[in-house]
Write an enzyme that holds these catalytic residues in place. Sequence first.
Site, PDB file in Angstrom:
ATOM      1  N   LYS A  20       0.837  -1.215   0.000  1.00  0.00           N
ATOM      2  CA  LYS A  20       0.000   0.000   0.000  1.00  0.00           C
ATOM      3  C   LYS A  20       0.869   1.261   0.000  1.00  0.00           C
ATOM      4  O   LYS A  20       0.631   2.189  -0.775  1.00  0.00           O
ATOM      5  CB  LYS A  20      -0.933   0.016   1.224  1.00  0.00           C
ATOM      6  N   ARG A  96     -10.283   0.014   8.832  1.00  0.00           N
ATOM      7  CA  ARG A  96      -9.840  -1.365   9.038  1.00  0.00           C
ATOM      8  C   ARG A  96     -10.965  -2.213   9.594  1.00  0.00           C
ATOM      9  O   ARG A  96     -10.826  -3.433   9.706  1.00  0.00           O
ATOM     10  CB  ARG A  96      -8.731  -1.430  10.085  1.00  0.00           C
ATOM     11  N   ARG A 130      12.144  -4.816   5.176  1.00  0.00           N
ATOM     12  CA  ARG A 130      11.629  -3.443   5.101  1.00  0.00           C
ATOM     13  C   ARG A 130      12.385  -2.493   6.035  1.00  0.00           C
ATOM     14  O   ARG A 130      12.645  -2.797   7.184  1.00  0.00           O
ATOM     15  CB  ARG A 130      10.146  -3.416   5.473  1.00  0.00           C
ATOM     16  N   ARG A 163      10.428  -1.276  11.674  1.00  0.00           N
ATOM     17  CA  ARG A 163       9.219  -1.093  12.481  1.00  0.00           C
ATOM     18  C   ARG A 163       9.144  -2.133  13.588  1.00  0.00           C
ATOM     19  O   ARG A 163       9.453  -3.298  13.359  1.00  0.00           O
ATOM     20  CB  ARG A 163       7.973  -1.189  11.575  1.00  0.00           C
ATOM     21  N   ARG A 174      -0.809  -9.674  12.489  1.00  0.00           N
ATOM     22  CA  ARG A 174      -1.413  -8.662  11.602  1.00  0.00           C
ATOM     23  C   ARG A 174      -2.083  -9.326  10.398  1.00  0.00           C
ATOM     24  O   ARG A 174      -3.156  -8.918   9.953  1.00  0.00           O
ATOM     25  CB  ARG A 174      -0.343  -7.656  11.147  1.00  0.00           C
TER      26      ARG A 174
HETATM   27  P1  G5P Z   1      -0.126   0.200   8.741  1.00  0.00           P
HETATM   28  O1  G5P Z   1       1.024   1.106   8.817  1.00  0.00           O
HETATM   29  O2  G5P Z   1      -1.335   0.597   7.983  1.00  0.00           O
HETATM   30  P2  G5P Z   1      -0.147  -2.377   7.450  1.00  0.00           P
HETATM   31  O3  G5P Z   1       0.136  -3.522   8.354  1.00  0.00           O
HETATM   32  O4  G5P Z   1      -1.509  -2.281   6.938  1.00  0.00           O
HETATM   33  O5  G5P Z   1       0.440  -1.161   8.278  1.00  0.00           O
HETATM   34  P3  G5P Z   1       2.138  -2.080   5.961  1.00  0.00           P
HETATM   35  O6  G5P Z   1       2.898  -3.060   6.848  1.00  0.00           O
HETATM   36  O7  G5P Z   1       2.439  -0.637   6.105  1.00  0.00           O
HETATM   37  O8  G5P Z   1       0.636  -2.358   6.156  1.00  0.00           O
HETATM   38  P4  G5P Z   1       2.096  -1.867   3.114  1.00  0.00           P
HETATM   39  O9  G5P Z   1       2.058  -0.393   3.254  1.00  0.00           O
HETATM   40  O10 G5P Z   1       0.933  -2.553   2.473  1.00  0.00           O
HETATM   41  O11 G5P Z   1       2.375  -2.586   4.497  1.00  0.00           O
HETATM   42  O12 G5P Z   1       3.378  -2.339   2.332  1.00  0.00           O
HETATM   43  P5  G5P Z   1       4.716  -1.542   1.937  1.00  0.00           P
HETATM   44  O13 G5P Z   1       5.341  -0.939   3.138  1.00  0.00           O
HETATM   45  O14 G5P Z   1       4.468  -0.679   0.753  1.00  0.00           O
HETATM   46  O15 G5P Z   1       5.582  -2.785   1.421  1.00  0.00           O
HETATM   47  C1  G5P Z   1       6.062  -3.745   2.346  1.00  0.00           C
HETATM   48  C2  G5P Z   1       7.548  -4.020   2.031  1.00  0.00           C
HETATM   49  O16 G5P Z   1       7.614  -4.697   0.779  1.00  0.00           O
HETATM   50  C3  G5P Z   1       8.426  -2.766   1.876  1.00  0.00           C
HETATM   51  O17 G5P Z   1       9.715  -3.036   2.362  1.00  0.00           O
HETATM   52  C4  G5P Z   1       8.454  -2.533   0.345  1.00  0.00           C
HETATM   53  O18 G5P Z   1       9.634  -1.835  -0.056  1.00  0.00           O
HETATM   54  C5  G5P Z   1       8.457  -3.986  -0.134  1.00  0.00           C
HETATM   55  N1  G5P Z   1       7.896  -4.211  -1.467  1.00  0.00           N
HETATM   56  C6  G5P Z   1       6.876  -3.572  -2.080  1.00  0.00           C
HETATM   57  N2  G5P Z   1       6.646  -4.100  -3.298  1.00  0.00           N
HETATM   58  C7  G5P Z   1       7.557  -5.125  -3.450  1.00  0.00           C
HETATM   59  C8  G5P Z   1       7.841  -6.059  -4.498  1.00  0.00           C
HETATM   60  O19 G5P Z   1       7.200  -6.067  -5.561  1.00  0.00           O
HETATM   61  N3  G5P Z   1       8.846  -6.953  -4.273  1.00  0.00           N
HETATM   62  C9  G5P Z   1       9.567  -6.966  -3.107  1.00  0.00           C
HETATM   63  N4  G5P Z   1      10.546  -7.869  -2.951  1.00  0.00           N
HETATM   64  N5  G5P Z   1       9.346  -6.088  -2.099  1.00  0.00           N
HETATM   65  C10 G5P Z   1       8.346  -5.191  -2.265  1.00  0.00           C
HETATM   66  O20 G5P Z   1      -0.639  -0.150  10.218  1.00  0.00           O
HETATM   67  C11 G5P Z   1       0.277  -0.494  11.218  1.00  0.00           C
HETATM   68  C12 G5P Z   1      -0.468  -0.704  12.525  1.00  0.00           C
HETATM   69  O21 G5P Z   1      -1.098   0.519  12.910  1.00  0.00           O
HETATM   70  C13 G5P Z   1      -2.376   0.263  13.502  1.00  0.00           C
HETATM   71  C14 G5P Z   1      -2.461  -1.250  13.665  1.00  0.00           C
HETATM   72  O22 G5P Z   1      -1.860  -1.589  14.895  1.00  0.00           O
HETATM   73  C15 G5P Z   1      -1.592  -1.734  12.490  1.00  0.00           C
HETATM   74  O23 G5P Z   1      -1.113  -3.048  12.696  1.00  0.00           O
HETATM   75  N6  G5P Z   1      -3.411   0.820  12.646  1.00  0.00           N
HETATM   76  C16 G5P Z   1      -4.723   0.769  12.893  1.00  0.00           C
HETATM   77  N7  G5P Z   1      -5.428   0.202  13.906  1.00  0.00           N
HETATM   78  C17 G5P Z   1      -6.780   0.307  13.839  1.00  0.00           C
HETATM   79  N8  G5P Z   1      -7.430   0.919  12.835  1.00  0.00           N
HETATM   80  C18 G5P Z   1      -6.759   1.511  11.807  1.00  0.00           C
HETATM   81  N9  G5P Z   1      -7.425   2.106  10.816  1.00  0.00           N
HETATM   82  C19 G5P Z   1      -5.343   1.449  11.808  1.00  0.00           C
HETATM   83  N10 G5P Z   1      -4.399   1.908  10.962  1.00  0.00           N
HETATM   84  C20 G5P Z   1      -3.232   1.519  11.476  1.00  0.00           C
HETATM   85 MG    MG Z   2       2.127   0.961   4.878  1.00  0.00          MG
END
Ligand code: G5P
Ligand code: MG
Length: 225
Positions: A20, A96, A130, A163, A174
């Site tokens: 995302k 969420r 990451r 993180r 998660r």
């Molecule tokens: P977040 O911050 O919203 P998540 O868990 O939904 O966190 P996250 O972990 O931020 O999602 P993302 O944004 O979907 O993941 O993914 P990203 O960071 O872009 O990519 C992940 C990794 O893969 C990176 O290192 C990237 O460089 C790599 N990557 C991307 N594409 C590729 C590819 O093609 N190949 C490879 N090899 N690598 C790749 O929420 C965090 C916490 O906050 C709270 C909760 O506690 C949650 O767990 N929270 C909430 N709680 C309640 N309600 C809400 N609305 C909440 N919002 C947040």
């Molecule tokens: Mg994210």
Amino acid sequence: MSSTKRLLHALIMGAPGSGKGTVSERIVRSFDMLHISSGDILRNMIQEKTDLGIQVNKFVSNGQLVPDELMLKTIGGELNRLSSADRSWLLDGFPRTKPQALSLFKIAPVQVVISLDVPFDIIVNRIKGRWIHAPSGRVYNTDFNAPKVPGYDDVTGEPLMQRDDDKPESVKKRLEIYSEMAGPILEYYAEQNVLVKFSGKTTNEIWPQVYKYLTTRIEPKEKLA
Ligand code: G5P
Ligand code: MG
């Protein structure tokens, strides 16, 4: 005004690590949209040790969702600001839960929900590599988009961090929570005819599909490279 020039209010959804943040960075580079990530907002509060930051930390660092009421306290002001903003925007990580989706509907209904669909086994591997620049939310990966200088942000030169919730046991939790909670929200948006799903194993496979779709909804500021 032509329809392609209208403001667009969008969400990006997907499992933790589905890309995302990475896809959002590409969207704001190509389209004039504000990116608001609930996770980035929470991590900044936690780092600044604000009262709310201290309250949310115990949930975030364990990979649990922040309870709805507390979540609305942290992001409600931002949502109200968005509802009256004269800009297109992209909300990442919120809602969420179904109650959060209903609250958002009352404040600022959305026209597009981008849903990223990436297999879980791929996600688990990529999260291990990451690194983030916490103040901006910029995200790197040692295998995929490594920083130019290892350990430092490309733009500011400041140190990167990992993180707390990327520990394997938190990642597992998660992903379980996402599997349980996402279905009803995706159904809710499918019923409103605003859900668009993009599947793939890599961001480079998914991004051109997202770009092409968004050009049907909003004028791009740059052509796809
Ligand atoms: P977040 O911050 O919203 P998540 O868990 O939904 O966190 P996250 O972990 O931020 O999602 P993302 O944004 O979907 O993941 O993914 P990203 O960071 O872009 O990519 C992940 C990794 O893969 C990176 O290192 C990237 O460089 C790599 N990557 C991307 N594409 C590729 C590819 O093609 N190949 C490879 N090899 N690598 C790749 O929420 C965090 C916490 O906050 C709270 C909760 O506690 C949650 O767990 N929270 C909430 N709680 C309640 N309600 C809400 N609305 C909440 N919002 C947040
Ligand atoms: Mg994210």
